[in-house]
Scaffold this motif. Structure first.
Motif, PDB file in Angstrom:
ATOM      1  N   PRO A  88       0.814  -1.223   0.000  1.00  0.00           N
ATOM      2  CA  PRO A  88       0.000   0.000   0.000  1.00  0.00           C
ATOM      3  C   PRO A  88       0.848   1.273   0.000  1.00  0.00           C
ATOM      4  O   PRO A  88       0.551   2.208  -0.749  1.00  0.00           O
ATOM      5  N   ILE A 145       2.918   7.595 -15.678  1.00  0.00           N
ATOM      6  CA  ILE A 145       2.236   8.873 -15.863  1.00  0.00           C
ATOM      7  C   ILE A 145       2.783   9.562 -17.112  1.00  0.00           C
ATOM      8  O   ILE A 145       2.033  10.115 -17.920  1.00  0.00           O
ATOM      9  N   GLY A 162       2.871   8.025  -4.879  1.00  0.00           N
ATOM     10  CA  GLY A 162       2.611   8.936  -5.987  1.00  0.00           C
ATOM     11  C   GLY A 162       3.548   8.839  -7.166  1.00  0.00           C
ATOM     12  O   GLY A 162       3.400   9.583  -8.131  1.00  0.00           O
ATOM     13  N   PHE A 163       4.520   7.904  -7.140  1.00  0.00           N
ATOM     14  CA  PHE A 163       5.426   7.850  -8.276  1.00  0.00           C
ATOM     15  C   PHE A 163       4.984   6.821  -9.314  1.00  0.00           C
ATOM     16  O   PHE A 163       5.418   6.845 -10.450  1.00  0.00           O
ATOM     17  N   VAL A 164       4.121   5.895  -8.927  1.00  0.00           N
ATOM     18  CA  VAL A 164       3.581   4.926  -9.879  1.00  0.00           C
ATOM     19  C   VAL A 164       2.210   5.399 -10.350  1.00  0.00           C
ATOM     20  O   VAL A 164       1.966   5.603 -11.531  1.00  0.00           O
ATOM     21  N   TRP A 165       1.353   5.607  -9.395  1.00  0.00           N
ATOM     22  CA  TRP A 165      -0.038   5.967  -9.657  1.00  0.00           C
ATOM     23  C   TRP A 165      -0.205   7.405  -9.193  1.00  0.00           C
ATOM     24  O   TRP A 165       0.159   7.739  -8.081  1.00  0.00           O
ATOM     25  N   PRO A 166      -0.742   8.278 -10.070  1.00  0.00           N
ATOM     26  CA  PRO A 166      -0.788   9.685  -9.679  1.00  0.00           C
ATOM     27  C   PRO A 166      -1.609   9.905  -8.412  1.00  0.00           C
ATOM     28  O   PRO A 166      -2.706   9.361  -8.263  1.00  0.00           O
ATOM     29  N   VAL A 167      -1.075  10.727  -7.560  1.00  0.00           N
ATOM     30  CA  VAL A 167      -1.722  11.037  -6.297  1.00  0.00           C
ATOM     31  C   VAL A 167      -3.110  11.641  -6.527  1.00  0.00           C
ATOM     32  O   VAL A 167      -4.031  11.456  -5.715  1.00  0.00           O
ATOM     33  N   GLU A 168      -3.255  12.330  -7.657  1.00  0.00           N
ATOM     34  CA  GLU A 168      -4.535  12.968  -7.974  1.00  0.00           C
ATOM     35  C   GLU A 168      -5.664  11.960  -8.122  1.00  0.00           C
ATOM     36  O   GLU A 168      -6.834  12.296  -7.988  1.00  0.00           O
ATOM     37  N   MET A 169      -5.312  10.694  -8.395  1.00  0.00           N
ATOM     38  CA  MET A 169      -6.324   9.679  -8.635  1.00  0.00           C
ATOM     39  C   MET A 169      -6.692   8.915  -7.372  1.00  0.00           C
ATOM     40  O   MET A 169      -7.646   8.149  -7.370  1.00  0.00           O
ATOM     41  N   VAL A 170      -5.924   9.115  -6.310  1.00  0.00           N
ATOM     42  CA  VAL A 170      -6.153   8.341  -5.089  1.00  0.00           C
ATOM     43  C   VAL A 170      -7.207   9.043  -4.247  1.00  0.00           C
ATOM     44  O   VAL A 170      -7.167  10.270  -4.097  1.00  0.00           O
ATOM     45  N   TYR A 211       2.635  17.622 -14.553  1.00  0.00           N
ATOM     46  CA  TYR A 211       3.435  16.510 -15.058  1.00  0.00           C
ATOM     47  C   TYR A 211       4.078  16.814 -16.400  1.00  0.00           C
ATOM     48  O   TYR A 211       4.862  16.024 -16.906  1.00  0.00           O
ATOM     49  N   VAL A 255      -7.174   2.424  -3.641  1.00  0.00           N
ATOM     50  CA  VAL A 255      -6.163   3.297  -4.249  1.00  0.00           C
ATOM     51  C   VAL A 255      -6.383   3.393  -5.757  1.00  0.00           C
ATOM     52  O   VAL A 255      -6.299   4.471  -6.340  1.00  0.00           O
ATOM     53  N   VAL A 272      -5.924  -1.426  -0.950  1.00  0.00           N
ATOM     54  CA  VAL A 272      -5.255  -1.444  -2.248  1.00  0.00           C
ATOM     55  C   VAL A 272      -6.268  -1.236  -3.370  1.00  0.00           C
ATOM     56  O   VAL A 272      -6.031  -0.493  -4.314  1.00  0.00           O
ATOM     57  N   PHE A 312       2.266   2.262  -3.436  1.00  0.00           N
ATOM     58  CA  PHE A 312       1.341   2.831  -4.402  1.00  0.00           C
ATOM     59  C   PHE A 312       0.694   4.118  -3.944  1.00  0.00           C
ATOM     60  O   PHE A 312       0.064   4.815  -4.741  1.00  0.00           O
ATOM     61  N   LEU A 313       0.858   4.451  -2.652  1.00  0.00           N
ATOM     62  CA  LEU A 313       0.331   5.727  -2.180  1.00  0.00           C
ATOM     63  C   LEU A 313       1.357   6.836  -2.315  1.00  0.00           C
ATOM     64  O   LEU A 313       1.041   8.003  -2.115  1.00  0.00           O
ATOM     65  N   ALA A 341     -10.146   4.598  -9.216  1.00  0.00           N
ATOM     66  CA  ALA A 341     -10.440   5.435 -10.383  1.00  0.00           C
ATOM     67  C   ALA A 341     -10.172   4.690 -11.691  1.00  0.00           C
ATOM     68  O   ALA A 341     -10.819   4.946 -12.692  1.00  0.00           O
ATOM     69  N   TYR A 361       8.365   9.540 -13.795  1.00  0.00           N
ATOM     70  CA  TYR A 361       7.217   8.674 -13.531  1.00  0.00           C
ATOM     71  C   TYR A 361       6.820   8.064 -14.861  1.00  0.00           C
ATOM     72  O   TYR A 361       6.070   8.643 -15.633  1.00  0.00           O
TER      73      TYR A 361
END
Lengths: 389, 386
Positions: A306, B131, A312-320, B99, B42, B39, A309-310, B45, B128
């Motif tokens: 967890p 992204i 922000g370097f894999v999955w954009p933080v904006e989407m969490v 980005y 997260v 998970v 993936f929180l 979306a 990234y």
């Protein structure tokens, strides 16, 4: 008890416990080699593709040749039909299919806009992206070449023809990791997490072990020394060890795997200081909550994926979802990963990582307080247990 | 017959132990479920939208406004800031507030209409990778369409028919088809692998906890007695409740992904469940093996950490196994999860036939070969303790 004596006692505690040593020395050494292994080849190359060429013209053959020549794609099979190609895909022999329609060359010259079909296994994103982008680019550049050639035939000078084939185009510049290297992508962040998790486990095993011994009425320095002395000693001890580990990971580790570091060492270490403090205090605090030596490893392990993936370097933080983003701010790894990535990989100035720096200090303050209270509580319990005995 | 009775007794003994331990109950119920939910949340979306980019418009013409509008109008990108210069935007880029920086140069509109083919420059943060790829693809597509639009209008003036104009603008069409994950959705791509990756961590940790506590509390003789002295009945009986519970968890995960959520499952559920059962048994055996290394609880947990925690990276989901080096490829094979994931993807995505996944079943079955030596190891290990 004098501070020196407490420090000596903490040192003895640490070096007598094989499991702690295994984690904070063995684990740290092992993981620096073990975690990067899948990504050693850095980029995805020569993905096998099946080509179905219904046209068999000089132009289509040229396209197939060029397809094979691109680094991302290897034409592994030339199939007779789409069905054959699809079978090769489901059997795993190829990861993508390119279909050149019949009369491709003829239709192109007759301005009938033939369609090249590119399909790839999207179960695996790097595979899909790699194949589709390369194949699509190739097909489109065949079209572009044709356009330039057409204009040349209309007796437009070559330079002008090259410029005119489209109204305007996109000049794409890749910043910070231009070759899209997977090691540069993942390792700087994962290294930070490994440092945090191993430190937390080490301190957690230690703290849990003390709780166990308090329950059994075994005496120890934690009962005699005031909590702040234990706090300072334990932090100094583990902090020093992990300060060295930090250098090892960011120095040797980065060099070994070819990860660039743009940060000024002084700035990096300044940023790292509250990270080590916050992680140390958190570990000490958790140690006072754990009921046994075996609580630390599972608890920390469950949080690893967890936290990755929180960050922000894999999955954009904006989407969490926002509550989860707040939750992630409780852990030193989140601002640390963001800050270290900005400093080392993106060449950010220290001013640009102030939010993360501030958060680390805030965490250090809060966890420091909690750790101190926790140790004081343990001391009371220990004294109580001793009285009962 | 007697052996089966002893097995049942051993299983009952373990069930009793579980009921008395809040920790074991937690490990079997709410703790893993909480992790799975976290998970899944997260990635809820699924498809990245409205990713912030910055705009530097040095032209401020009708055309540059049109390009900016088109960039913003798409669902993938959002113009989060307008800057006077690249330097001003760069700071926000380094802070990951945006980005990418999109620069429309001065004299853009005039250059376009003079057929000078100016370039829109986009500086994308590819630190990234994921992204960066999404942003780059969206930018390419938008600029491509936008440019073609202008060209069509120009060409129409000469060609007077759209059908003639379009091939002149883009002679070759490319049709891109994603197989098996039609919406390019990150949720199913990642979460379908992350949940099993978390699951195997829980299986191994819980089994080690079950054995570790027995040894730590010194109740090994009682355990053996409950199984009537038969080691095989004791071992199997002890692991039975956990095997059942984790099999159920695995089923719940599959149901969540492929029934509750609308992700397609093209293959045979029987094959899938058989693979799940086999994988559960394999991980139970591996946990027993890790514990049997030293018969020490905390040490076994450290070994479990090395074996299970990094597993996700080795699966070949995020970075293809095809491109891994020899050590990573080998270790990939040593993880039962890799084989399980291949079956899952084959069944769910490809709708493969059972014979096509026979190899994975074979690999999983091979792991069970450690059971007979394990029995011997426990025999001698217990002999020393009792």
């Amino acid at each position: 008890m004098k501070l020196k004596e407490v420090l000596a006692a903490e040192l003895r505690e640490l070096f007598r416990d094989r499991d702690i040593l295994l984690t904070i020395f063995g684990g740290v050494l092992l993981y620096v080699f073990f975690y990067p292994q899948p990504y050693l080849n850095q980029v995805v190359k020569e993905l096998p593709v099946a080509v179905v060429d219904y046209d068999r013209s000089p132009l289509s053959r040229q396209m197939v040749f060029r397809l094979d020549a691109t680094p991302q794609i290897a034409v592994a099979e030339t199939a007779m039909s789409e069905r054959e190609a699809k079978t090769a895909l489901t059997q795993g022999r190829v990861k993508g299919i390119v279909v050149i329609p019949a009369h491709f060359m003829r239709d192109l010259y007759a301005h009938r806009r033939p369609t090249v079909a590119v399909g790839a296994d999207a179960s695996y994103f790097l595979i899909y992206g790699g194949i589709v982008k390369s194949a699509a680019t190739l097909a489109l550049s065949e079209g572009a070449e044709f356009k330039v050639a057409s204009r040349l035939r209309s007796e437009i000078p070559y330079e002008a023809a090259k410029r005119q084939y489209t109204a305007y185009d996109l000049n794409l510049i890749n910043l910070f990791n231009p070759e899209n290297s997977y090691t540069v992508y993942v390792l700087p962040a994962v290294f930070v997490l490994i440092l945090q998790q191993t430190m937390l486990i080490g301190l957690g095993i230690l703290g849990g072990g003390i709780t166990e011994r308090i329950r059994r009425g075994v005496p120890g320095h934690w009962a005699q020394a005031p909590a702040w002395k234990v706090l300072l000693s334990r932090l100094a001890l583990f902090g020093a060890i992990f300060w060295v580990h930090l250098h090892f990971y960011f120095g040797f580790g980065f060099e070994l795997f070819g990860v660039p570091h743009l940060a000024d060492p002084a700035e990096l270490l300044t940023f790292a200081f509250p990270f080590v403090l916050a992680t140390g205090f958190l570990g000490i605090f958790l140690g006072t909550l754990f009921i046994g030596r075996e609580s630390a490893t599972p608890t920390v392990m469950f949080s690893s994926l967890p936290l990755v993936f929180l960050a922000g370097f894999v999955w954009p933080v904006e989407m969490v979802p926002t509550p989860l983003v707040w939750l992630s701010q409780l852990f030193p790894s989140t601002p640390a990963i963001q800050g270290f990535l900005a400093l080392n990989q993106m060449g950010a100035s220290f001013a640009e990582v102030m939010p993360q720096y501030g958060l680390l200090w805030a965490q250090a303050a809060v966890f420091g307080l909690l750790a101190w209270r926790g140790l004081a509580r343990q001391r009371e319990q220990a004294k109580g247990a001793a009285n009962i005995k | 017959m007697g052996w089966f009775l002893r097995l049942a007794d051993a299983a009952a003994y373990e069930s009793g132990r579980i009921r008395r331990s809040a920790y074991l109950i937690g490990l079997l119920t709410w703790i893993p479920l909480l992790c799975y939910a976290l998970v899944a949340a997260v990635f809820y979306a699924g498809v990245p939208r409205e990713l912030p980019v910055g705009l530097v418009d040095l032209d401020r013409s009708a055309l540059s406004h049109r390009v900016a509008f088109q960039l913003d109008a798409g669902s993938t990108l959002k113009i989060a800031g307008r800057y006077d210069s690249v330097a001003a935007a760069a700071s926000d880029l380094r802070r990951s507030r945006i980005y990418a920086i999109v620069v429309i140069p001065a004299h853009f509109e005039t250059d376009v209409y003079a057929a000078k083919k100016p370039s829109v420059t986009a500086m994308v943060n590819t630190q990234y990778i994921l992204i960066g790829k999404i942003v780059s693809a969206a930018l390419s597509e938008t600029v491509g369409h936008s440019s073609a639009e202008v060209e069509v209008v120009r060409t129409l003036a000469a060609a007077a028919r759209l059908e003639a104009a379009l091939p002149a603008v883009s002679p070759v069409a490319v049709q891109m088809t994603p197989f098996f994950n039609e919406y390019n959705n990150y949720f199913i791509f990642l979460v379908s692998a992350l949940l099993p990756a978390l699951w195997q961590v829980f299986v191994v940790i819980t089994l080690i906890a079950a054995f570790g506590r027995e040894w730590k509390e010194g109740t090994v003789p009682q355990w053996l007695a409950a199984a009537g002295g038969s080691l095989s009945a004791a071992l199997l009986g002890k692991t039975l409740p956990y095997t059942g519970a984790f099999f159920v968890q695995g089923v719940l995960i599959l149901l969540f992904l492929y029934v509750a959520l609308p992700w397609p499952f093209a293959g045979s559920w029987t094959v899938m469940l058989a693979a799940l059962l086999l994988t559960t048994l394999v991980y139970v055996s591996i946990a027993m093996a890790l514990f049997a290394w030293k018969f020490e609880y905390a040490t076994a947990l450290s070994l479990a950490a090395v074996y299970t925690a990094p597993a996700f990276a080795y699966l070949g989901i995020t970075f293809p196994e095809y491109n891994m080096g020899s050590f990573a490829s080998m270790w990939h094979g040593f993880l039962p999860l890799s084989h399980y994931m291949k079956v899952q993807i084959s069944m769910a995505n490809y709708g493969a036939s059972p014979s096509e996944v026979a190899g994975e079943f074979g690999a999983l079955a091979l792991f069970l070969l450690i059971l007979p030596p394990l029995w011997w190891r426990y025999r001698s290990g217990i002999g020393k303790t009792a």
